[in-house]
Design a protein around this motif. Structure first.
Motif, PDB file in Angstrom:
ATOM      1  N   THR A  92      -8.081   3.071  -6.294  1.00 42.55           N
ATOM      2  CA  THR A  92      -6.872   3.653  -5.243  1.00 42.55           C
ATOM      3  C   THR A  92      -7.248   4.615  -4.450  1.00 42.55           C
ATOM      4  O   THR A  92      -6.758   4.597  -3.348  1.00 42.55           O
ATOM      5  CB  THR A  92      -6.189   4.394  -6.549  1.00 42.55           C
ATOM      6  OG1 THR A  92      -5.569   3.473  -7.648  1.00 42.55           O
ATOM      7  CG2 THR A  92      -4.734   4.951  -6.053  1.00 42.55           C
ATOM      8  N   GLU A  93      -7.895   5.392  -4.803  1.00 44.88           N
ATOM      9  CA  GLU A  93      -8.511   6.540  -3.643  1.00 44.88           C
ATOM     10  C   GLU A  93      -9.462   5.708  -2.714  1.00 44.88           C
ATOM     11  O   GLU A  93      -9.162   6.169  -1.402  1.00 44.88           O
ATOM     12  CB  GLU A  93      -9.515   7.662  -4.350  1.00 44.88           C
ATOM     13  CG  GLU A  93      -9.425   8.884  -3.539  1.00 44.88           C
ATOM     14  CD  GLU A  93     -10.528   9.630  -3.844  1.00 44.88           C
ATOM     15  OE1 GLU A  93     -11.194   9.604  -4.937  1.00 44.88           O
ATOM     16  OE2 GLU A  93     -10.690  10.853  -3.207  1.00 44.88           O
ATOM     17  N   ALA A 109      -6.924   4.044  -0.195  1.00 50.61           N
ATOM     18  CA  ALA A 109      -6.322   5.159   0.961  1.00 50.61           C
ATOM     19  C   ALA A 109      -7.468   5.389   1.903  1.00 50.61           C
ATOM     20  O   ALA A 109      -7.407   5.552   3.339  1.00 50.61           O
ATOM     21  CB  ALA A 109      -6.001   6.626   0.343  1.00 50.61           C
ATOM     22  N   PHE A 111       0.929  -1.041   0.060  1.00 51.22           N
ATOM     23  CA  PHE A 111      -0.030  -0.042  -0.153  1.00 51.22           C
ATOM     24  C   PHE A 111       1.045   1.217   0.041  1.00 51.22           C
ATOM     25  O   PHE A 111       1.765   1.403   0.857  1.00 51.22           O
ATOM     26  CB  PHE A 111      -0.864   0.147   1.183  1.00 51.22           C
ATOM     27  CG  PHE A 111      -1.623   1.303   1.465  1.00 51.22           C
ATOM     28  CD1 PHE A 111      -2.535   1.905   0.677  1.00 51.22           C
ATOM     29  CD2 PHE A 111      -0.924   2.487   2.142  1.00 51.22           C
ATOM     30  CE1 PHE A 111      -3.173   3.015   0.624  1.00 51.22           C
ATOM     31  CE2 PHE A 111      -1.682   3.837   2.226  1.00 51.22           C
ATOM     32  CZ  PHE A 111      -2.678   3.934   1.408  1.00 51.22           C
ATOM     33  N   ARG A 112       0.637   2.236  -0.976  1.00 47.93           N
ATOM     34  CA  ARG A 112       1.165   3.327  -0.879  1.00 47.93           C
ATOM     35  C   ARG A 112       0.113   4.239  -1.769  1.00 47.93           C
ATOM     36  O   ARG A 112      -0.568   3.777  -2.439  1.00 47.93           O
ATOM     37  CB  ARG A 112       2.531   3.284  -1.766  1.00 47.93           C
ATOM     38  CG  ARG A 112       3.586   4.633  -2.043  1.00 47.93           C
ATOM     39  CD  ARG A 112       4.602   4.396  -2.657  1.00 47.93           C
ATOM     40  NE  ARG A 112       4.613   3.718  -3.692  1.00 47.93           N
ATOM     41  CZ  ARG A 112       4.036   4.246  -4.704  1.00 47.93           C
ATOM     42  NH1 ARG A 112       3.636   5.440  -5.077  1.00 47.93           N
ATOM     43  NH2 ARG A 112       4.183   3.611  -5.959  1.00 47.93           N
ATOM     44  N   GLY A 113       0.136   5.344  -1.297  1.00 46.08           N
ATOM     45  CA  GLY A 113      -0.691   6.245  -2.181  1.00 46.08           C
ATOM     46  C   GLY A 113      -0.547   6.161  -3.495  1.00 46.08           C
ATOM     47  O   GLY A 113       0.743   6.105  -3.896  1.00 46.08           O
ATOM     48  N   GLY A 114      -1.387   5.616  -4.240  1.00 46.24           N
ATOM     49  CA  GLY A 114      -1.221   5.489  -5.834  1.00 46.24           C
ATOM     50  C   GLY A 114      -1.276   4.355  -6.380  1.00 46.24           C
ATOM     51  O   GLY A 114      -0.999   3.889  -7.367  1.00 46.24           O
TER      52      GLY A 114
END
Lengths: 367, 294
Positions: free
Chosen positions: A356-357, A360, A176-179
């Protein structure tokens, strides 16, 4: 989803995102794409070094067209170039999520397949010949585990095993990482959906399965090098990460192994930046680098599968076993459905952007 | 720290420049306008203008109505405030020790705080994993001694983030405090002592107030850096340590939603400005900027 760790950008962002936003305005010395030259934007490090050696220098010798390297090929930089009308890159080497977002933002040229060598193209699986992307280097998300935690005979073999915290005790790690888009396919497979019925994704069912995975995960890792490190040191026992990278670590003596079955194959691709100044050279370049022999040379240097099946004519059996696109390993895995992830939803964004959003948000909500 | 510079910098040379401060200020202003103001205005343009024609508060309303982003802002502030407080509690005594010990020991102490500062952030995070991990040195040791039955969770949660961030940011706390403390006239606390004050009383009533600008500057620096941090939370934190910087990265870099990203950046900046405004009112404007040294 390209795994290259990007220290330059990260340290830059660490000082404040405003700097990164301001960067296009401060672009003082751009890499120029003049006639007789193309600029290829890739990820740097060992990857770029290998490409220079087996692709770019031989291409320069064969055609007289110079290849300049730049990078990293971030969608945000391409947007800055196209928006400002100062396009300095010609070819990108990047992953599907970035390409889908860029295509949706009209930052790429469609690939004219009539200009690509039919013989070479025929060796590349059809799923990799996308309107805006030609797959060339294949990564895959696989089940990777610590062999000390799971001795022979008691090793996790399926995604259902990974989701089963009672039968397979131990800490999990997922990306997991933004994006980075969430691994919804595996959630559905673990929940009992047959692999050939995964697409179109049942999003709600997948997120419910993600809820069940969540308590088993001790670390949502941010880059793939970190994932292997966590596994090798015993911080986690099972990891969803790039299988071929783990095989390299195994070769270096790390107590890890890979289960290719059920893995998700995904390509890094060649893509053409909208407004490229030298399209003829770009197609000459593409025809050169998708050649099986060239790809085989690259596969000897970096642990990713070649997209061209012709490459395996130039690789021995031991090397092929390590690669996720060898005929044997290919049969055990499935391809990410680019069309589904790239489909534009009602809100004008792609499934990839929306999920993706949501990933988060899912992290924030249940943190 | 500007005070420290003017002290040492009054080096007897270069008087020509110093005689024409207007010229220097003009240069600085042009520089600031170019590298700071213009990008900031561009940012504001994106935030309130977007890709559409006309000005709008659409992006602002998006953040205002989105609870997930509120949580992320709260997390970011929690991490920044904790980091600042912990850094102050560790950094002040450390700086005091540096300022009052022999020059050789002071140099050693300075090196101890600066060397990690020059180490790559990935290497540092990795080192923390070796120390704090489930199979890390500390847990193995505690388990070996029989003090605990199962490994303590010190990584991949808020504790890991705090340890990592304090480690990274401690130099920004220690150095400004030290810079002020070495300039405090030692005859003042001595005078207090000679008038009958206990060492503690002399410290609290004389030395500490004199060093307060350094502490304030250190807190300001650490807080500002901490609010924009994201690599350390990403490496050492858990899912509940998702900061606004991480979201800005996602929105700008991967979703290409620049107006929204610009708005998030502006809000982060505005909230920092608010904190400093409140701080300035509470502590007195001069002290916070460090301009009015006692």
């Amino acid at each position: 989803m390209t795994d290259a760790f990007r220290p330059g950008r990260r340290s830059l962002l660490a000082t404040g995102a405003t700097l990164a936003l301001a960067r296009p305005a401060l672009h003082i010395r751009p890499a120029r794409a003049d006639k007789g030259e193309i600029v290829v934007s890739s990820w740097g490090g060992s990857r770029t070094k290998a490409m220079r050696e087996v692709m770019w220098t031989p291409f320069e010798k064969a055609t007289g067209i110079r290849v300049r390297e730049d990078g990293p090929p971030e969608a945000a930089r391409v947007k800055a170039m196209v928006d400002s009308g100062n396009v300095t890159w010609d070819v990108l080497d990047t992953d599907i999520p970035a390409i889908l977002t860029m295509a949706n933002n009209k930052l790429l040229e469609p690939i004219d397949y009539a200009r690509i060598d039919k013989g070479k193209l025929g060796k590349i699986p059809e799923v990799l010949r996308q309107p805006y992307a030609l797959g060339h280097l294949i990564y895959s998300f696989n089940i990777v585990y610590n062999t000390k935690s799971f001795p022979e005979g008691a090793q996790p073999r399926t995604w259902a095993d990974v989701w089963d915290g009672a039968k397979f005790k131990g800490a999990r790690s997922f990306p997991f990482r933004g994006g980075l888009s969430p691994q919804l396919e595996f959630a559905l497979i673990a929940d009992g959906v047959p692999v050939d019925k995964v697409y179109p994704l049942d999003i709600e069912r997948a997120w419910k399965a993600m809820d069940r995975l969540r308590p088993l995960v001790t670390k949502w890792y941010a880059n793939h090098a970190e994932a292997i490190q966590l596994l090798a040191t015993g911080e986690v026992d099972i990891c969803c990460t790039i299988g071929p990278r783990a095989l390299v670590a195994k070769g270096e003596g790390a107590p890890v192994d890979v289960e290719f079955a059920g893995g998700k194959l995904a390509p890094d691709n060649w893509a053409i930046v909208k407004g490229t100044r030298n399209p003829d050279a770009v197609y000459e370049y593409l025809n050169f680098v998708i050649d099986g022999k060239v790809q085989a040379e690259l596969a000897k240097r970096i642990p990713y599968g070649p997209s061209s099946q012709a490459a395996f004519e130039h690789l021995d059996a031991a090397a092929a076993r390590q690669l996720n696109t060898s005929p044997e390993n290919l049969a055990k895995q499935f391809w990410v459905d680019t069309a589904w992830w790239g489909a534009v939803a009602e809100n004008g964004k792609t499934n990839n952007e929306n999920q993706t959003e949501r990933y988060a948000r899912w992290m924030i909500r249940r943190g | 720290m500007s005070g420290a510079a003017s002290m040492t910098g009054a080096a007897r040379s270069g008087r020509g420049w110093r005689a024409r401060p207007g010229l220097m200020v003009a240069g600085a202003l042009v520089f600031c306008a170019l590298v700071y103001l213009w990008p900031m205005l561009t940012l504001a343009g994106w935030a309130f203008h977007g890709d559409k024609a006309g000005w709008s508060f659409a992006e602002l309303l998006r953040v205002a109505g989105d609870e997930d982003y509120h949580i992320a802002f709260a997390t970011t502030f929690r991490i920044a405030v904790t980091t600042t407080l912990v850094s102050a509690f560790l950094g002040y005594p450390y700086a005091y020790l540096m300022a009052t010990s022999s020059s050789r020991l002071a140099m050693l102490l300075a090196a101890a705080v600066m060397i990690p500062f020059w180490t790559s952030i990935l290497a540092r995070s990795l080192a923390w994993m070796i120390l704090l991990g489930r199979k890390g040195i500390i847990n193995e040791w505690l388990l070996g001694l029989g003090l605990i039955e199962r490994p303590l969770p010190m990584l991949f949660n808020s504790l890991g983030v705090q340890i990592g961030m304090v480690h990274v940011l401690l130099p920004f706390m220690v150095l400004p405090i030290w810079a002020i403390l070495v300039r405090v006239d030692q005859s003042l606390p001595r005078a207090a002592r000679s008038l009958g004050a206990s060492p503690a009383r002399a410290f609290w009533h004389v030395t500490f107030p004199l060093s307060f600008p350094g502490l304030a500057a250190g807190c300001a620096l650490v807080f500002m850096y901490a609010i924009g941090f994201y690599i350390t939370p990403a490496l050492l934190g858990g899912p509940s340590d998702l900061t606004v910087a991480t979201l800005i990265e996602m929105v700008v870099r991967d979703l290409l939603d620049w107006p929204f990203g610009a708005m998030l950046s502006l809000l982060l900046l505005a909230s920092v400005a608010c904190v400093f405004a409140v701080g300035a009112v509470v502590a007195g404007a001069g002290r916070l900027t460090g301009a009015e040294h006692a």
